[in-house]
Design an enzyme around this catalytic site. Structure first.
Site, PDB file in Angstrom:
ATOM      1  N   ARG A 168      35.201   5.506 -18.677  1.00  0.00           N
ATOM      2  CA  ARG A 168      34.770   4.917 -17.417  1.00  0.00           C
ATOM      3  C   ARG A 168      33.832   3.744 -17.664  1.00  0.00           C
ATOM      4  NH1 ARG A 168      30.826   9.526 -17.408  1.00  0.00           N
ATOM      5  NH2 ARG A 168      28.903   8.706 -16.557  1.00  0.00           N
ATOM      6  N   HIS A 172      32.881  -0.917 -25.705  1.00  0.00           N
ATOM      7  CA  HIS A 172      31.798  -1.268 -26.623  1.00  0.00           C
ATOM      8  C   HIS A 172      32.259  -0.901 -28.037  1.00  0.00           C
ATOM      9  CE1 HIS A 172      30.978   3.011 -26.468  1.00  0.00           C
ATOM     10  NE2 HIS A 172      30.652   2.958 -25.182  1.00  0.00           N
ATOM     11  N   HIS A 175      33.479   2.761 -28.886  1.00  0.00           N
ATOM     12  CA  HIS A 175      34.830   3.091 -28.404  1.00  0.00           C
ATOM     13  C   HIS A 175      35.889   2.315 -29.193  1.00  0.00           C
ATOM     14  CE1 HIS A 175      33.639   4.940 -24.252  1.00  0.00           C
ATOM     15  NE2 HIS A 175      33.338   5.695 -25.276  1.00  0.00           N
ATOM     16  N   ALA A 264      32.753  13.025 -20.146  1.00  0.00           N
ATOM     17  CA  ALA A 264      32.625  13.226 -18.689  1.00  0.00           C
ATOM     18  C   ALA A 264      31.273  13.801 -18.293  1.00  0.00           C
ATOM     19  CB  ALA A 264      33.756  14.099 -18.143  1.00  0.00           C
TER      20      ALA A 264
END
Ligand SMILES: [Zn+2]
Length: 367
Positions: A168, A172, A175, A264
């Site tokens: 979400r 960067h 990731h 999450a």
């Protein structure tokens, strides 16, 4: 005698209608009845034994309970007064929000965005299979594909092993490291940002999608990375949502799914690797292989993005890279360093910030 009632549903329920209809939520064929709801909350599985961790239910106003009890079919109507689905009523039930919220989210703290949202819903629920009559408009048409469409693309590309990546946040360096790792071991990566409701202050879906467009066009191998949006609201339910995200990616045709640090999660409600522990409880019957990866960071000694598995230097040399950290940097008007995020991505996000399109909130709450 057949009795038909009409039920006005909000945009978020319509999104779930579409996910059920498209097969994104397979094996669900409709909104959960009380038995499946109970089973998912208590045992993390549907009554038929399939792993499932997040309730998918449809609420009805308390003052209309009697109308629904007498009916056997409901026509679901969206905010534009369009008939979007037929629901074959199987069950009408009341949930115990106070008890179940704690089980689902691991907390009943109203400061938790998922809890706050759940508390605001009516406790009365309507269960039954649905037939979709009308799918919603695709927000990012080029990137909004159904499970059948992603599977077709994978087949055209000749991909047999596909790693699903949920995010979400704009991309960067941490990731990027995870995605490149995935590209090394599989035929391709399906980068699938979540573009449904997110809490105020999260990055807008526009920012996330733009960052990945740049990444794929300018840096990744276009034959190995594919971008596709997933429209469903964030729940911020941490470990349970990690499993939910994995099941959805299995349905889109992925063979592997990355669960990283605090998947999450929000605030300090979940331990950094609680999601990894929950993945272990499923004994490989998710139908998708979980890649339990550790949150990468930049190590000044190594001069590289590394993880706890690949670098033994003291943490004083580490630059932590996280979505939360990025949000703080942009909010305070600072440019993230090159160790944190690529310059080309930062430039684009600065433009969105200037246009007030960088964060969720107000009219950007959904996209
Ligand atoms: Zn190091």
């Amino acid at each position: 005698m057949r009795r038909i009632v009409h039920l006005k549903i909000n945009d978020e329920a319509w999104v779930e209608v579409c996910n059920i209809g498209s097969g994104a939520f397979y094996p669900l064929k409709g909104f959960m009845d009380s038995a499946d709801y109970r089973s998912v909350v208590d045992s993390l599985r549907l009554v038929n034994g399939s792993p499932w961790t997040i309730p998918v239910t449809l609420d009805i106003p308390a003052d209309r309970m009697n109308t629904f009890i007498k009916a056997n079919k409901a026509i679901l109507i969206n905010n534009l007064e369009e008939k979007v689905a037929e629901l074959f009523i199987k069950d009408i039930y009341k949930v115990n929000l106070k008890r179940d919220i704690k089980k689902i989210f691991g907390t009943d703290d109203k400061a938790h965005p998922g809890v706050a949202k759940e508390i605001s819903r009516s406790p009365y629920r309507l269960g039954g299979d649905i037939d979709v009559l009308h799918y919603e408009r695709r927000v990012f048409p080029e990137y909004s594909l159904s499970p059948a469409e992603t599977k077709q693309r994978f087949s055209q590309k000749g991909w047999k092993t596909i790693v699903g990546f949920q995010t979400r946040n704009p991309i960067h360096r941490a990731h990027e490291y995870l995605q490149r790792t995935a590209m090394e071991i599989a035929d391709g990566v399906l980068i699938q940002p979540l573009i449904g409701w997110k809490k105020d202050g999260d990055f807008s879906s526009l920012a996330v999608m733009r960052s990945y467009e740049i990444m794929i066009k300018q840096f990744y191998h276009e034959k190995r990375a594919m971008l596709c949006a997933l429209k469903t609201p964030m729940r911020y339910a941490g470990p349970r949502e990690a499993i939910f995200h994995a099941i959805i990616r299995r349905n889109f045709g992925c063979t592997h799914f990355i669960v990283g640090r605090d998947h999450a999660g929000v605030g300090k409600y979940y331990g950094e690797y609680d999601a990894h522990l929950l993945c272990d409880r499923f004994n490989n019957d998710l139908g998708i292989e979980i890649l339990k990866l550790y949150g990468p960071y930049y190590c000044k000694k190594c001069g590289h993005v590394v993880s706890e598995k690949t670098c033994s230097h003291d943490k004083k040399y580490a630059i932590t890279i996280s979505g939360t950290g990025l949000r703080s940097l942009f909010l305070s008007g600072k440019r993230p360093s090159k160790e944190y995020m690529r310059k080309e991505i930062v430039d684009e996000l600065m433009v969105l910030k200037k246009n007030k399109q960088l964060f969720c909130g107000g009219k950007h709450n959904e996209i």
